[in-house]
Design a protein around this motif. Structure first.
Motif, PDB file in Angstrom:
ATOM      1  N   LEU A   1       0.849  -1.186   0.000  1.00 21.89           N
ATOM      2  CA  LEU A   1       0.000   0.000   0.000  1.00 21.89           C
ATOM      3  C   LEU A   1       0.885   1.237   0.000  1.00 21.89           C
ATOM      4  CD1 LEU A   1      -0.441   1.558   3.118  1.00 21.89           C
ATOM      5  CD2 LEU A   1      -0.852  -0.848   3.559  1.00 21.89           C
ATOM      6  N   ALA A   2       0.306   2.328  -0.447  1.00 23.17           N
ATOM      7  CA  ALA A   2       1.022   3.600  -0.413  1.00 23.17           C
ATOM      8  C   ALA A   2       0.010   4.720  -0.294  1.00 23.17           C
ATOM      9  CB  ALA A   2       1.859   3.787  -1.672  1.00 23.17           C
ATOM     10  N   ALA A   3       0.425   5.809   0.334  1.00 21.46           N
ATOM     11  CA  ALA A   3      -0.468   6.958   0.489  1.00 21.46           C
ATOM     12  C   ALA A   3       0.240   8.217   0.030  1.00 21.46           C
ATOM     13  CB  ALA A   3      -0.904   7.102   1.942  1.00 21.46           C
ATOM     14  N   CYS A   4      -0.543   9.111  -0.535  1.00 23.43           N
ATOM     15  CA  CYS A   4      -0.041  10.418  -0.959  1.00 23.43           C
ATOM     16  C   CYS A   4      -0.829  11.468  -0.184  1.00 23.43           C
ATOM     17  CB  CYS A   4      -0.261  10.566  -2.458  1.00 23.43           C
ATOM     18  SG  CYS A   4       0.323  12.139  -3.110  1.00 23.43           S
ATOM     19  N   VAL A   5      -0.232  11.964   0.898  1.00 21.89           N
ATOM     20  CA  VAL A   5      -0.918  12.953   1.740  1.00 21.89           C
ATOM     21  C   VAL A   5      -0.196  14.293   1.625  1.00 21.89           C
ATOM     22  CG1 VAL A   5      -1.832  11.181   3.298  1.00 21.89           C
ATOM     23  CG2 VAL A   5       0.402  12.227   3.777  1.00 21.89           C
ATOM     24  N   ASP A   6      -0.747  15.302   2.277  1.00 26.97           N
ATOM     25  CA  ASP A   6      -0.157  16.634   2.154  1.00 26.97           C
ATOM     26  C   ASP A   6       1.334  16.632   2.477  1.00 26.97           C
ATOM     27  OD1 ASP A   6      -2.593  17.731   1.463  1.00 26.97           O
ATOM     28  OD2 ASP A   6      -3.138  18.207   3.535  1.00 26.97           O
ATOM     29  N   ALA A   7       1.698  15.886   3.532  1.00 26.25           N
ATOM     30  CA  ALA A   7       3.069  15.946   4.018  1.00 26.25           C
ATOM     31  C   ALA A   7       4.065  15.171   3.172  1.00 26.25           C
ATOM     32  CB  ALA A   7       3.128  15.424   5.462  1.00 26.25           C
ATOM     33  N   GLY A   8       3.556  14.251   2.346  1.00 22.66           N
ATOM     34  CA  GLY A   8       4.490  13.487   1.532  1.00 22.66           C
ATOM     35  C   GLY A   8       3.933  12.131   1.147  1.00 22.66           C
ATOM     36  N   LEU A   9       4.842  11.164   0.995  1.00 25.30           N
ATOM     37  CA  LEU A   9       4.476   9.827   0.522  1.00 25.30           C
ATOM     38  C   LEU A   9       4.921   8.773   1.529  1.00 25.30           C
ATOM     39  CD1 LEU A   9       5.880  10.305  -3.096  1.00 25.30           C
ATOM     40  CD2 LEU A   9       3.442  10.134  -2.543  1.00 25.30           C
ATOM     41  N   VAL A  10       4.085   7.747   1.679  1.00 28.59           N
ATOM     42  CA  VAL A  10       4.451   6.600   2.512  1.00 28.59           C
ATOM     43  C   VAL A  10       4.177   5.334   1.714  1.00 28.59           C
ATOM     44  CG1 VAL A  10       3.914   5.290   4.607  1.00 28.59           C
ATOM     45  CG2 VAL A  10       3.931   7.796   4.673  1.00 28.59           C
ATOM     46  N   PHE A  11       5.142   4.432   1.727  1.00 23.69           N
ATOM     47  CA  PHE A  11       5.005   3.147   1.038  1.00 23.69           C
ATOM     48  C   PHE A  11       5.211   2.021   2.050  1.00 23.69           C
ATOM     49  CE2 PHE A  11       6.693   6.298  -1.831  1.00 23.69           C
ATOM     50  CZ  PHE A  11       6.050   6.083  -3.052  1.00 23.69           C
ATOM     51  N   VAL A  12       4.393   0.985   1.967  1.00 26.83           N
ATOM     52  CA  VAL A  12       4.549  -0.172   2.861  1.00 26.83           C
ATOM     53  C   VAL A  12       4.396  -1.436   2.016  1.00 26.83           C
ATOM     54  CG1 VAL A  12       3.694  -1.345   4.942  1.00 26.83           C
ATOM     55  CG2 VAL A  12       3.500   1.150   4.754  1.00 26.83           C
ATOM     56  N   SER A  13       5.281  -2.408   2.212  1.00 29.27           N
ATOM     57  CA  SER A  13       5.174  -3.636   1.421  1.00 29.27           C
ATOM     58  C   SER A  13       5.580  -4.849   2.226  1.00 29.27           C
ATOM     59  CB  SER A  13       6.042  -3.543   0.161  1.00 29.27           C
ATOM     60  OG  SER A  13       7.398  -3.370   0.502  1.00 29.27           O
TER      61      SER A  13
ATOM     62  N   VAL B   1       0.877 -13.520   2.752  1.00 30.34           N
ATOM     63  CA  VAL B   1       1.506 -12.217   2.971  1.00 30.34           C
ATOM     64  C   VAL B   1       2.436 -12.367   4.164  1.00 30.34           C
ATOM     65  CG1 VAL B   1       1.053  -9.805   3.583  1.00 30.34           C
ATOM     66  CG2 VAL B   1      -0.501 -11.010   2.046  1.00 30.34           C
ATOM     67  N   GLY B   2       3.704 -11.966   4.016  1.00 28.34           N
ATOM     68  CA  GLY B   2       4.639 -12.227   5.109  1.00 28.34           C
ATOM     69  C   GLY B   2       5.808 -11.273   5.176  1.00 28.34           C
ATOM     70  N   PRO B   3       6.537 -11.314   6.296  1.00 24.16           N
ATOM     71  CA  PRO B   3       7.657 -10.414   6.518  1.00 24.16           C
ATOM     72  C   PRO B   3       8.866 -10.788   5.667  1.00 24.16           C
ATOM     73  CG  PRO B   3       7.490 -12.007   8.300  1.00 24.16           C
ATOM     74  CD  PRO B   3       6.340 -12.287   7.365  1.00 24.16           C
ATOM     75  N   PRO B   4       9.913  -9.963   5.651  1.00 20.75           N
ATOM     76  CA  PRO B   4      10.022  -8.656   6.299  1.00 20.75           C
ATOM     77  C   PRO B   4       9.042  -7.627   5.707  1.00 20.75           C
ATOM     78  CG  PRO B   4      12.138  -9.353   5.344  1.00 20.75           C
ATOM     79  CD  PRO B   4      11.136 -10.360   4.981  1.00 20.75           C
ATOM     80  N   ILE B   5       8.720  -6.641   6.538  1.00 21.55           N
ATOM     81  CA  ILE B   5       7.866  -5.541   6.118  1.00 21.55           C
ATOM     82  C   ILE B   5       8.750  -4.324   5.887  1.00 21.55           C
ATOM     83  CG2 ILE B   5       5.900  -4.069   6.749  1.00 21.55           C
ATOM     84  CD1 ILE B   5       5.393  -7.150   6.418  1.00 21.55           C
ATOM     85  N   GLU B   6       8.590  -3.698   4.742  1.00 22.42           N
ATOM     86  CA  GLU B   6       9.372  -2.496   4.443  1.00 22.42           C
ATOM     87  C   GLU B   6       8.496  -1.253   4.475  1.00 22.42           C
ATOM     88  OE1 GLU B   6      12.607  -2.791   1.426  1.00 22.42           O
ATOM     89  OE2 GLU B   6      11.545  -4.631   0.898  1.00 22.42           O
ATOM     90  N   VAL B   7       9.069  -0.188   4.992  1.00 23.24           N
ATOM     91  CA  VAL B   7       8.370   1.099   5.031  1.00 23.24           C
ATOM     92  C   VAL B   7       9.291   2.164   4.446  1.00 23.24           C
ATOM     93  CG1 VAL B   7       7.360   2.870   6.529  1.00 23.24           C
ATOM     94  CG2 VAL B   7       7.052   0.460   7.096  1.00 23.24           C
ATOM     95  N   MET B   8       8.736   2.962   3.578  1.00 21.06           N
ATOM     96  CA  MET B   8       9.484   4.103   3.027  1.00 21.06           C
ATOM     97  C   MET B   8       8.685   5.367   3.327  1.00 21.06           C
ATOM     98  SD  MET B   8      12.088   5.068   0.968  1.00 21.06           S
ATOM     99  CE  MET B   8      12.451   3.683  -0.122  1.00 21.06           C
ATOM    100  N   ILE B   9       9.360   6.336   3.923  1.00 27.05           N
ATOM    101  CA  ILE B   9       8.687   7.593   4.265  1.00 27.05           C
ATOM    102  C   ILE B   9       9.430   8.735   3.583  1.00 27.05           C
ATOM    103  CG2 ILE B   9       7.989   9.128   6.152  1.00 27.05           C
ATOM    104  CD1 ILE B   9       8.023   6.682   7.996  1.00 27.05           C
ATOM    105  N   TYR B  10       8.690   9.460   2.753  1.00 27.93           N
ATOM    106  CA  TYR B  10       9.295  10.552   1.985  1.00 27.93           C
ATOM    107  C   TYR B  10       8.566  11.856   2.325  1.00 27.93           C
ATOM    108  CZ  TYR B  10      10.389  13.606  -1.927  1.00 27.93           C
ATOM    109  OH  TYR B  10      10.767  14.676  -2.685  1.00 27.93           O
ATOM    110  N   ARG B  11       9.277  12.776   2.913  1.00 24.79           N
ATOM    111  CA  ARG B  11       8.686  14.075   3.225  1.00 24.79           C
ATOM    112  C   ARG B  11       8.802  14.966   1.988  1.00 24.79           C
ATOM    113  NH1 ARG B  11       6.754  16.109   7.532  1.00 24.79           N
ATOM    114  NH2 ARG B  11       7.565  14.384   8.768  1.00 24.79           N
ATOM    115  N   ALA B  12       7.679  15.476   1.511  1.00 29.39           N
ATOM    116  CA  ALA B  12       7.674  16.214   0.251  1.00 29.39           C
ATOM    117  C   ALA B  12       8.493  17.494   0.363  1.00 29.39           C
ATOM    118  CB  ALA B  12       6.234  16.548  -0.161  1.00 29.39           C
TER     119      ALA B  12
END
Lengths: 251, 251
Positions: A5-17, A189-200
C-alpha cells in the motif's frame, strides 16, 4: 500473493510492502517488493510491485539501466511524474508482451502491476497505480491511498485513519497495522515488512525501514493492537436481546 | 455480492447476514438471505445463502415443501445434522444441474452455496458450509465460524474475538462489527442486517432480529466502533523514525 500500500498525503508519501512471494503454496520465497530510485539529482521515486516476479524484476532492471546508460527516456530525464508513470507502464507492457504470447502454458501469467510514486524537483509529489496494460490512476483526496494484492483484510483501518492531513508517522503506523491484520488472516503475505517515508519538498533524505518478523517495534505494534482492539470491542454497548422478540416468520 | 457469517460455539449458534443482492451494479435488490426452519418439532435449522438468487430460492422452497408434503427425506425426518447438510447439498446440486447446462449464456452461473446449521433433539448443535457441488465442511474449535461472500474485510475482527467459549451476545456483536466494517468498505453488501441467535439445548425460542440501516442499535454500534477503533489506534506506541537510519541501497 502480495500486500502493498502507499499513500499520498499533504506531508508526503508513505510506502509499505510485504516480502512474501509464491509460485504455488510450497514454493514460498522472500523478495523485496519495494524499489527506490534515488540516484537521480533532485528526484525521488519508489516502485512497489505485485504479480509475476520475473516481470517486476525485468521492469526494475530496465528502469535502472536506462538511468545508468543515459537513455533518452529514463527516470533521470522525464519531466513530470505522470510521464514517469507512463514510462513505467510502457516498460511493463513491453515485457508482458514479450513473454505472454499465445503459446503460453495454461496458468502462466506474466502480468504485473505497480504502485509508483515520487517527486521531481519542485513539482507536486504524486502516486499512481500502474496496470499491466500500461495505463495508470492516481488516488483522490477523499481516499488518498492505493493498494496492491491482498487488499481487503487491511482495508477498513485505512478507510478510517488515512486522510490528506494525516502525519507521515500516522500513515506509516496505519500501514503497519493494516499489514499486521493481513498477515494474521492470510498466509500468503509475510515479513520482512518495508516502510518508506518521503517528506515532500524536503532536503532530509527519505527513511527506509526494514522490519524483520521479530523486530521489537513490529512485535510491540502487534501486541498493542491486539490488546487495544479487544478493548475497543469490549467497550461497545452490549447487544441487548429484545424481550420475547421472536420473529420466526416463514418467508 | 453477499456477506454472511455464522459461528458454532459452546453456547449455541449465531447467524448474521446482509440483504443486498445484485445482478449488475445497476440492478440492486433487497432479499433476505436468512431462512429459518422451525416448524418441525424439537428441531431447529437456519440456512444462509450466497450466489444465484433463483437457485437459493428454489432450494429453500423445496426444503419447505418437503416438510409440508411429508416427503420421505425432509428436515422433519433426517436423523442427524450431517444428513440434513447432505440433503441440502443434494437439493442444491439438483437445481444447479437443472439450469446450468452447456448451452448456458456466457457469464450465467446458477451456483449457490450455503451456511447451514441447527440442532436435532439432543444431538449436538452443528454448522456446515454446503458447497455448490453438494459436499460440505464444518468449522473447527480453533476457528469456530464460517463465512460466505465478501469475507475478507470483516475477517480480522472475527479471528481476534470469536472463540468456543464466547457468549452468544459477544459472537452476535462481533458479527455486527464485522458486517459494519464490510459495508463501510464494500458497496455490494448492505442492510437490513439479520441476526439469529440460537441457544443450544434450550427451550427458549431462538431470537431473530432484523436491523434496518437506521436502527438505533446498529447506529450506536457503528458510531461507538468508529470512536473506539480510533482510540485503539491513537493509543499505539508511535512510530519512532530511526535517526539517520537511511538505507536506500540499490537492490
Amino acid at each position: 500473493m502480495t500486500y502493498c500500500l502507499a499513500a499520498c498525503v499533504d506531508a508526503g508519501l508513505v510506502f509499505v510492502s510485504d516480502s512474501r512471494t509464491n509460485a504455488g503454496i510450497d514454493r514460498l520465497g522472500v523478495h523485496s517488493k519495494m524499489h527506490a530510485f534515488t540516484d537521480t539529482e533532485g528526484r525521488f521515486f519508489t516502485l512497489l510491485s505485485a504479480g509475476n516476479l520475473a516481470t517486476t524484476q525485468a521492469v526494475v532492471a530496465e528502469l535502472r539501466r536506462d538511468v545508468r546508460e543515459g537513455a533518452r527516456t529514463s527516470l533521470a530525464t522525464v519531466g513530470r511524474l505522470r510521464d514517469a508513470a507512463d514510462y513505467v507502464g510502457s516498460l511493463n507492457r513491453k515485457i508482458v508482451e514479450k513473454y505472454g504470447n499465445d503459446d503460453s502454458e495454461e496458468g502462466f501469467n506474466p502480468s504485473a502491476d505497480f504502485i509508483f510514486g515520487g517527486q521531481i524537483g519542485d513539482n507536486p509529489h504524486a502516486l499512481f497505480h500502474v496496470y499491466a496494460q500500461g495505463n495508470y490512476i492516481s488516488p483522490t483526496a477523499l481516499v488518498p491511498f492505493l493498494q496492491l494484492g491482498e487488499q481487503k483484510y487491511g482495508r477498513p483501518i485505512l478507510d478510517r485513519i488515512i486522510q490528506m492531513r494525516s502525519s507521515l508517522a500516522t500513515v506509516a503506523l496505519c500501514g503497519l497495522v493494516s499489514m499486521d491484520s493481513t498477515m494474521r488472516s492470510n498466509a500468503s503475505v509475510g515479513p520482512p515488512i518495508e516502510v518508506m517515508i518521503y517528506r515532500a519538498s524536503s532536503s532530509a533524505p527519505p527513511v527506509h525501514i526494514v522490519y524483520a518478523e521479530d523486530h521489537p517495534y513490529l512485535r510491540t505494534i502487534r501486541e498493542s493492537w491486539a490488546v487495544n482492539l479487544r478493548r475497543a470491542f469490549d467497550d461497545l454497548p452490549p447487544l441487548s436481546l429484545p424481550e420475547g422478540d421472536v420473529r420466526l416468520v416463514e418467508k
